[in-house]
Design an enzyme around this catalytic site. Structure first.
Site, PDB file in Angstrom:
ATOM      1  CB  SER A 484       6.126  -5.102  -3.254  1.00 17.00           C
ATOM      2  OG  SER A 484       5.123  -5.621  -4.122  1.00 17.00           O
ATOM      3  CG  ASP A 485       1.760  -8.479  -2.516  1.00 16.69           C
ATOM      4  OD1 ASP A 485       2.855  -9.062  -2.396  1.00 16.69           O
ATOM      5  OD2 ASP A 485       0.834  -8.958  -3.192  1.00 16.69           O
ATOM      6  CB  CYS A 486       4.536 -10.647   1.309  1.00 14.41           C
ATOM      7  SG  CYS A 486       3.799 -11.715   0.062  1.00 14.41           S
TER       8      CYS A 486
END
Length: 756
Positions: A484-486
Site C-alpha cells: 500500500s505505501d509503496c
C-alpha cells in the site's frame, strides 16, 4: 571517510538459465568454488575490494568479483561501487552551506553519484541476522557452489558483527546475543569453510553452550538444523501442510495469514511433511558435536520441541498453540494423518510453491521463503531441474557487499521505495524545475515507468494474491508484490514529476487510474490500511504465532505509515483528477483519518511498525491530519502530536529514539545521542503540522547541517527500520532522502531564516 574501512567485496553475476537446459548448475562459477566434494573450502583473509562491481540489470542487483585483471580494467568501479564498499571516493569538498537549501544542493551533488544506471537508488538492506544463514544453508543443502570470494566475505561480515565480548550474534545487528542468532551464524561460518578451532568460533561455541546449546534455539533455527540433518525432525513442532486443505471459510485457514508468514509456512510445511534432510557430510557430523551440550546420540529431540532460551522467547507460545501442538503430535500424526491425506496436502503445497515461483520468476517474496523454496524444488525436482537452477541464480540478488563483508538483504532491494522518496525530496526543496537536476529526475521517472506492474498475477484468486495492477513493489516488478505505501509513494512521485513543466508524460491517465483502483482495495473496516493486503483475520490469530522471536506476525495490522501514504496519494491525485471515483476517495480519506486519530497514544505520539518508532509514525500521522487541514492551531490531535515530538527534543536540537521502543511500546532514548534521520522525521512532522515556533525547528535543522560532511554526504548512524516489533533493519538511504526533505521543507517555508 563516512563509512568504516573494510575489505572489498562483490558478488558474481550468473547469466540466465534457459528453461530445459542441460548445462550444469551455475556452471560459470570457477572450479575453486566449493561444494560437498571439495577436500577443503578455499577461504582467504579478505578479497581485493578494487575487484568488486555492482551489476544493475534493470534493478536486478548482483555483485561480481573480477578475478581477471583485464576484465577489472575494462569495467572500472563507479562512485556508487566505491561508496557501498567503503572505499575512498576522493571527491572534492563542496562550498560550505550557508543555508539549508545550500545543504540540500550539496547533499544532492553527492546523492546523485549513487544513482544506478537504470535510474534508481540501491543500498544495503541488511540488519536481520537470520537471513544470511537461511540462504547459505539452502545453498549447502542443494550443493550450490559457493565461490571463495563469497565465503571469504561472509566470514568477514559475520566476524565483524559478532558481539565483542561473548562472540555471539543477535536477532539483528544491534541486538543482544541470542541462541537463534549465534547458532545459525555459527553454522553458516562452518558451512563456508571456517574451522571449528578458529578463535572466533571457539568463543562463539562457548556462548552457545553457556546458553544451553542448540536445543534452546527457537522454532525457525530448529527447522534449518533439521533440514541440514544437524538435528532430527522430532525437535520441530508440527508444521502440517494439511492446513492448506482447510476450506477458505475456516477462520484459521492459512490464506488469512500475513503474506510473509504464510509463504514461510508453505515451504516449511512441505519439508516438514517430507522430513527431507541434506546429504550427510563430515561438516554436518562435526556440527552435531559442536552445537549441543548433550551427547548427540542421547538427545531426546521430541522433549526439546518447546525448549527455548528466555532471550529468544520474545513472543512465548500460547496455551492454545501448545495444546494444538500436543494434539497434532499425539493424536493427529499417529492416528488420523493418513498417507493419502499427507500426499494430497503436499501436492497442494507444492502447487502453491510453483505459483509463488512463477509469479515472481523465482525471485519470491523475500530471502526466507526463497531459500525454503529452493530446497523444496531440489527435494522434489532434483538437482538439474530448471526450478532449482533458476532459484540458485536469483538467490544472488539478495546478496550485498559492503565495507564489512557480504550480507543478505531483507528483500531483493529497496529500488522503487527509495527512488520515490528521492523524487519527493526534490519537490519539497522546490528543485524539480531546476535544470541542474532534470537528468537525474528524468532517469528516476523512467525507472518508475518501467517498474509499474501492468497486470495482476496469474491465478490471483487461486494463490490468494492481492490485486496489484497499476501498483509498485517495494523493490522491483520481478518481485511483484504491491504494498500500500509503496504504491502510494511511487504514485506521488510520478504525479509530482509528470505535472512539473518540462517532464514527459510516460504513465498515462489510465495507468494512474489503475493504481488508484488498487489503492482503494487496501482499507480495512476500521478505516486504517495494512501493508500487502487488507486484514483477512483478527489479531486473535496471534495465539497461533509459533515463531517465538517475532511479534505481530500472523496477520496484517493497520499502520499509521501505510494509512498516511495512501491518504496523501489519494489527496494529491484528487487535485489533478477531481472527477475520478471522487466519492470513493472522499469516504476512504475520511475513514482513514478517523482511524489515524483513534490510533493516537495517550502521550500524543503514534506507534511505528516500519521505522523507529514513535518518531517515525508521528511524522506520518501529522501529515495525514494536515492533508485534511488539521494542524497544530486547528486540531487537538495535531497539537498533541507536536507536543509529544517537542517533549523528546534533545539539548543539541536533535531527536534520538532507540529500537527498544519498538519492542516495549514505550519511548526510549538512543544512548549514542541525536540521529540525523530521526531529527529529520520530527522536523518534517512539525512542519507538516505548521508548528508556529520556528526556534525548535532551527535547532534541529542546525544539527542536520552540522552533521553534513564536506563532500555533501551524511554518515551512517544507528539503525532506522523495524518489522514485527523485534527485528531491526537498515535503510541507509534515509540519511539522504529524509535529511534533505527536512532541510528543503524548512528552506521553502522559512526562506529568510538564518540557521548558521
Amino acid at each position: 571517510m563516512a563509512r568504516k574501512k573494510g575489505t572489498p567485496v562483490r558478488m558474481i553475476v550468473v547469466p540466465p538459465v534457459e528453461k530445459g537446459s542441460t548445462k550444469k548448475r551455475l556452471s560459470n562459477i570457477t572450479s575453486d568454488s566449493f561444494g560437498h566434494t571439495a577436500k577443503k573450502a578455499r577461504i582467504e583473509d579478505k578479497t581485493d575490494y578494487s575487484r568488486w562491481r555492482l551489476h544493475d540489470d534493470e534493478s536486478r542487483h548482483t555483485w561480481q568479483y573480477l578475478e581477471d585483471d583485464e576484465a577489472a580494467k575494462e569495467w572500472p568501479q563507479t562512485h556508487a561501487d566505491k561508496y557501498f564498499l567503503g572505499l575512498p571516493l576522493d571527491l572534492p569538498d563542496l562550498p560550505t552551506a550557508q543555508n539549508p537549501l545550500d545543504a540540500v544542493r550539496n547533499g544532492l551533488t553527492f546523492f546523485e553519484k549513487l544513482q544506478l544506471p537504470s535510474g534508481h537508488w540501491g543500498c544495503d538492506y541488511g540488519g536481520p541476522m537470520f537471513l544470511l544463514p537461511g540462504t547459505v544453508i539452502s545453498w549447502y543443502a542443494t550443493k550450490t557452489p559457493i565461490p571463495w570470494y563469497y565465503a571469504t566475505e561472509i566470514k568477514n561480515y559475520l566476524f565483524a558483527r559478532a558481539h565483542p565480548e561473548d562472540g555471539g550474534w543477535g536477532l539483528h545487528i544491534e541486538g543482544e546475543t541470542s541462541v537463534f542468532g549465534t547458532v545459525l551464524n555459527y553454522v553458516t561460518l562452518r558451512l563456508v569453510g571456517v574451522d571449528a578451532d578458529h578463535p572466533n568460533m571457539v568463543k562463539a561455541r562457548a556462548t552457545i553452550h553457556k546458553l544451553g546449546g542448540a536445543t534452546h534455539a527457537p522454532h525457525w533455527a530448529k527447522f534449518w538444523l533439521s533440514v541440514l540433518g544437524v538435528a532430527k525432525w522430532d525437535i520441530v513442532n508440527p508444521v502440517p501442510p494439511e492446513l492448506w486443505l482447510l476450506p477458505d471459510w475456516v477462520p484459521i485457514a492459512p490464506w488469512r495469514w500475513w503474506i510473509h508468514m504464510r509463504q514461510v509456512f508453505l515451504g516449511m510445511s512441505y519439508l516438514w511433511s517430507k522430513k527431507w534432510q541434506a546429504e550427510e557430510t563430515d561438516t554436518i557430523r562435526s556440527l552435531r558435536n559442536e552445537l549441543f551440550v548433550e551427547d548427540w546420540d542421547t538427545i531426546n529431540w521430541a522433549a526439546n520441541r518447546n525448549t527455548i532460551h528466555p532471550m529468544d522467547n520474545y513472543h512465548p507460545k500460547s496455551m492454545v498453540l501448545n495444546t494444538i501442538n500436543w494434539l497434532l503430535v499425539n493424536v493427529w500424526n499417529p492416528y488420523l494423518r493418513t498417507n493419502s491425506l499427507a500426499a494430497k496436502a503436499e501436492a497442494w503445497a507444492s502447487e502453491l510453491i510453483n505459483m509463488e515461483d512463477l509469479n515472481t520468476d523465482y525471485a519470491d517474496l523475500a530471502p526466507v521463503n526463497a531459500a525454503m523454496n529452493l530446497v523444496c524444488c531440489y527435494a522434489r525436482d532434483g538437482p538439474d531441474a530448471y526450478s532449482v537452477r533458476r532459484h540458485q541464480e536469483r538467490s544472488h540478488e539478495f546478496m550485498w557487499v559492503q565495507q564489512e563483508g557480504l550480507l543478505c538483504n531483507g528483500t531483493n532491494g529497496v529500488q522503487c521505495w527509495d527512488t520515490a522518496f528521492a523524487i519527493q525530496t526534490m519537490q519539497d526543496a522546490g528543485l524539480t524545475q531546476d535544470p541542474r537536476w532534470r537528468p537525474m529526475l528524468m532517469k528516476a521517472l523512467e525507472f518508475l515507468d518501467r517498474q509499474q506492474m501492468r497486470e495482476n498475477v496469474k491465478d490471483q484468486a487461486k494463490c490468494y494474491r492481492q490485486q496489484r495492477k497499476g501498483g509498485w513493489a517495494f523493490s522491483n516488478k520481478d518481485q511483484g508484490y504491491a504494498v500500500s505505501d509503496c504504491v502510494s509513494e511511487a504514485l506521488k512521485a510520478v504525479i509530482i514529476l509528470q505535472k512539473t513543466p518540462g517532464f514527459k508524460t510516460l504513465i498515462s491517465d489510465q495507468r494512474i487510474f489503475d493504481a488508484i483502483d488498487t489503492l482503494l482495495t487496501y482499507q480495512n473496516p476500521s478505516g486504517g490500511c495494512s501493508s500487502y493486503e487488507p486484514q483477512r483475520a483478527g489479531t486473535w490469530m496471534e495465539v497461533l504465532n509459533a515463531a517465538e522471536v517475532f511479534g505481530n506476525i500472523m496477520v496484517e495490522y493497520e499502520y499509521p505509515e501505510c494509512t498516511t501514504a495512501v491518504v496523501t496519494a489519494l489527496s494529491l491525485f484528487s487535485k489533478h483528477w477531481p472527477d475520478y471515483r471522487s466519492k470513493d476517495i472522499r469516504l476512504f480519506v475520511d475513514r482513514a483519518v478517523k482511524w489515524i486519530k483513534s490510533a493516537q497514544k495517550p502521550h500524543g505520539g503514534w506507534y511505528g511498525a516500519w521505522g523507529i518508532c514513535f518518531t517515525y509514525a508521528t511524522m506520518f500521522a501529522l501529515e495525514s491530519l494536515a492533508s485534511i487541514g488539521e494542524t497544530y492551531e486547528t486540531s487537538e490531535y495535531s497539537k498533541r502530536g507536536c507536543d509529544f515530538l517537542l517533549s523528546k527534543q534533545r539539548e543539541d536540537g536533535g531527536w534520538s529514539e532507540h529500537y527498544k521502543a519498538c519492542e516495549t511500546s514505550e519511548y526510549h532514548e538512543h544512548p549514542s545521542g541525536s540521529q540525523v534521520v530521526m531529527t529529520s522525521w520530527a522536523l518534517i512532522g512539525l512542519m507538516k503540522a505548521k508548528y508556529p515556533d520556528v526556534e525548535p525547528l532551527k535547532r534541529g535543522v542546525k544539527l542536520i547541517m552540522e552533521r553534513q560532511q564536506p563532500n555533501g554526504e551524511w554518515l551512517q548512524e544507528a539503525i532506522e527500520g523495524v518489522f514485527n516489533r523485534s527485528c531491526m533493519i537498515s535503510y541507509p538511504n534515509y540519511k539522504f532522502t529524509f535529511t534533505m526533505k527536512a532541510l528543503g521543507m524548512f528552506a521553502h517555508r522559512y526562506p529568510d531564516e538564518k540557521v548558521v
